[in-house]
Design a protein around this motif. Structure first.
Motif, PDB file in Angstrom:
ATOM      1  N   UNK A 165      -9.423   6.880 -11.674  1.00  0.00           N
ATOM      2  CA  UNK A 165     -10.420   6.013 -11.038  1.00  0.00           C
ATOM      3  C   UNK A 165     -11.763   6.146 -11.745  1.00  0.00           C
ATOM      4  N   UNK A 166     -12.187   7.368 -12.004  1.00  0.00           N
ATOM      5  CA  UNK A 166     -13.478   7.590 -12.673  1.00  0.00           C
ATOM      6  C   UNK A 166     -13.492   6.966 -14.056  1.00  0.00           C
ATOM      7  N   UNK A 189      -4.252   7.405  -1.805  1.00  0.00           N
ATOM      8  CA  UNK A 189      -3.992   6.814  -3.117  1.00  0.00           C
ATOM      9  C   UNK A 189      -5.244   6.170  -3.662  1.00  0.00           C
ATOM     10  N   UNK A 190      -5.106   5.495  -4.794  1.00  0.00           N
ATOM     11  CA  UNK A 190      -6.235   4.747  -5.343  1.00  0.00           C
ATOM     12  C   UNK A 190      -5.982   3.260  -5.137  1.00  0.00           C
ATOM     13  N   UNK A 191      -7.053   2.526  -4.911  1.00  0.00           N
ATOM     14  CA  UNK A 191      -6.948   1.106  -4.586  1.00  0.00           C
ATOM     15  C   UNK A 191      -7.939   0.325  -5.425  1.00  0.00           C
ATOM     16  N   UNK A 210     -11.251   2.788  -6.096  1.00  0.00           N
ATOM     17  CA  UNK A 210     -11.713   3.921  -5.309  1.00  0.00           C
ATOM     18  C   UNK A 210     -10.533   4.653  -4.696  1.00  0.00           C
ATOM     19  N   UNK A 211     -10.766   5.905  -4.379  1.00  0.00           N
ATOM     20  CA  UNK A 211      -9.751   6.698  -3.702  1.00  0.00           C
ATOM     21  C   UNK A 211      -9.780   6.384  -2.206  1.00  0.00           C
ATOM     22  N   UNK A 212      -8.600   6.322  -1.603  1.00  0.00           N
ATOM     23  CA  UNK A 212      -8.478   5.925  -0.202  1.00  0.00           C
ATOM     24  C   UNK A 212      -7.588   6.930   0.520  1.00  0.00           C
TER      25      UNK A 212
END
Length: 270
Positions: A15-16, A48-50, A27-29
């Motif tokens: 994500x970063x 997870x990441x979205x 973003x992480x969710x």
């Protein structure tokens, strides 16, 4: 999806990295919010990441549509023409010899996937590409389960579910194996428990063209006039930018897309 803390850390780094590109907005969710998006996901997941801008295409339908549009606009597509030889004279391409005759041309774009190395050797160029097998499962038609593509899981308009995929370095082997298909099925049930009731109707395997660093090769080959190499996994999703790059290179001799880090030079000495 993140099943473990290690998964969470790995996804956080992705994500970063991707958010360095403006407009990606990944973003992480945490799992509670993730299940608001996809209620079928297991509550045992960490999250997870979205990416709200992400999406999916139907590769077969897209390929057929592109072929129709290209033909409509004047392109000619020759199927079942295996390339046997590329004829050159004084460092210039003269023709491509196929199983159905020769095609006179001075420009060749080698986009032959796992066969890129064989085609490239016809002009004396070594391109490091290897096949990577991916296996998948297609289920029977199911009620609505997913609202979007989730990792390796995708539900089509007719209700069938795609479950995949594997990453196997086994050469040009497209066999379907019980071990890998069973592993995919177990993981799918852990992530989307309702799939425990689903029945598989088809299993398949295909080969991805991969480079040693898993990034594409975009190259105009030096020493021979107008021979280009375009190869790498994600050929469907990278197609628009790949098309622009090689259109620019062929018609203008340069492109404003930065491709220096995707040249063959990075593999010299490795």
């Amino acid at each position: 999806m993140a099943q473990t803390h290690e998964d969470w850390e790995k996804l956080s780094k992705i994500v970063a990295e991707r958010n360095q590109v403006a407009g990606i907005n990944m973003r992480m969710v945490k799992i509670d919010e993730l299940r608001q998006l996809e209620p079928a996901l297991s509550p045992r997941l960490l999250g997870g990441c979205w990416c709200p801008n992400d999406g999916a295409v139907h590769a077969l339908k897209l390929t057929r549509a592109l072929a129709r549009a290209a033909t409509f606009n004047g392109a000619r597509i020759y199927q079942h023409h295996e390339v046997l030889e590329i004829r050159t004279a004084s460092g210039r391409i003269e023709a491509v010899v196929t199983t159905n005759g020769s095609i006179a041309t001075h420009v060749v774009v080698n986009a032959a996937g796992i066969h890129v190395p064989r085609i490239a050797m016809m002009v004396g160029v070594d391109v490091p590409v290897f096949p990577e097998r991916g296996q998948l499962i297609i289920t029977e038609e199911l009620p609505k389960i997913l609202n979007r593509t989730v990792g390796g899981y995708k539900q089509y308009e007719d209700g069938q579910m795609l479950i995949g995929v594997t990453n196997e370095n086994v050469g040009e082997n497209t066999a379907v194996t019980t071990r890998e298909i069973s592993r995919c099925a177990r993981e799918a049930i852990e992530i989307i428990p309702v799939l425990r009731q689903a029945r598989a109707i088809r299993c398949a395997a295909a080969l991805r063209p991969m480079t040693p660093d898993r990034r594409p090769i975009y190259q105009k080959i030096a020493g021979i006039s107008d021979f280009y190499v375009a190869v790498g996994h994600s050929g469907i999703t990278l197609a628009p930018i790949t098309g622009k790059i090689f259109t620019d290179l062929i018609t203008k001799g340069q492109t404003d897309v930065p491709i220096a880090e995707y040249g063959l030079e990075r593999f010299i000495g490795t």
